[in-house]
Design an enzyme around this catalytic site. Sequence first.
Site, short mmCIF file in Angstrom:
data_model
loop_
_atom_site.label_atom_id
_atom_site.label_comp_id
_atom_site.label_asym_id
_atom_site.label_seq_id
_atom_site.Cartn_x
_atom_site.Cartn_y
_atom_site.Cartn_z
N ALA A 1 -10.67 -30.27 1.37
CA ALA A 1 -9.46 -29.96 2.11
C ALA A 1 -9.42 -28.46 2.39
CB ALA A 1 -8.23 -30.38 1.30
N GLU B 1 -13.72 -37.57 -1.51
CA GLU B 1 -12.80 -38.71 -1.48
C GLU B 1 -12.96 -39.54 -0.21
OE1 GLU B 1 -8.96 -37.43 -4.04
OE2 GLU B 1 -9.56 -35.99 -2.51
N GLU C 1 -11.34 -30.32 -7.75
CA GLU C 1 -9.96 -29.83 -7.63
C GLU C 1 -9.45 -29.10 -8.88
OE1 GLU C 1 -10.22 -33.47 -4.90
OE2 GLU C 1 -10.95 -32.91 -6.88
N GLY D 1 -11.62 -33.34 -1.21
CA GLY D 1 -11.25 -34.33 -0.20
C GLY D 1 -12.43 -34.88 0.56
#
Length: 258
Positions: free
Chosen positions: A66, A114, A134, A111
């Site tokens: 992200a 993910e 993270e 992300g």
Amino acid sequence: MSDWETIRLDHEEGVATLTVDRPDRLNALNVETLEAIEEALAEAEDEGARALVLTGAGDDAFVAGADISYMQDLSVAEAQAYAELGHRVADKIESFPAPVIAAINGYAFGGGCELALAADLRVASEDAIVGQTEIDLGIVPGWGGSQRLPRLVGDETARRLIFFGERIDAQDAHEHGLVGEVVASDQIDDHVADLAADLAAKPRYALAAAKETLNQAHETTQEAGLRYERRVWSGLFGTRDQREGMEAFLADREPDWE
């Protein structure tokens, strides 16, 4: 065809290829990019894609994660909205009505990892590096990693990867079961294209049904999943593909799928 600045969507012989195209930012996912991916997934479905490839532009990253510069000053409410957007995108990858292959051609952190976890198949280049990183940002996986990762690699391995924020190479990812195979970096595009073409040549509705039933294994009890499987299996009888597949088998010829 939509005009996006941060992604590309290409169609060829039943295969849609969705490329995150921010190589200068290692394909990091900001709001604009996530919204574009969401739109592209809907377009690929409308176009009748029989397989979908998800990858990143450039030589360095699949999706590095992200966009940290965007996340840094989010309020709780803004972070919730960002999480919901990321979850919608991951869920749509997972529920896309055709197999999705993540071609992990470089960094896949946070992300990015993910999104790969939401795909059906994961192929990594030999120089790929992946991880749920993270924890070192003072947060936790927010787009499904805490739920999908344990189902792939087992509970303790997932805890170690998430607790330590460890970045692992492609071979370790394969040994953990996080990716299905590792290929040479200069061969990943051709290899994934071959896989996608093979999938696109399979019977569309049976393949979608297979994906639905496999996804149910993670969503419900075994008893309920078995009931669901029986309904899906019997519901395919009378379809053109079922009749063609069985007729072709009995006639010892190649099937001509719809």
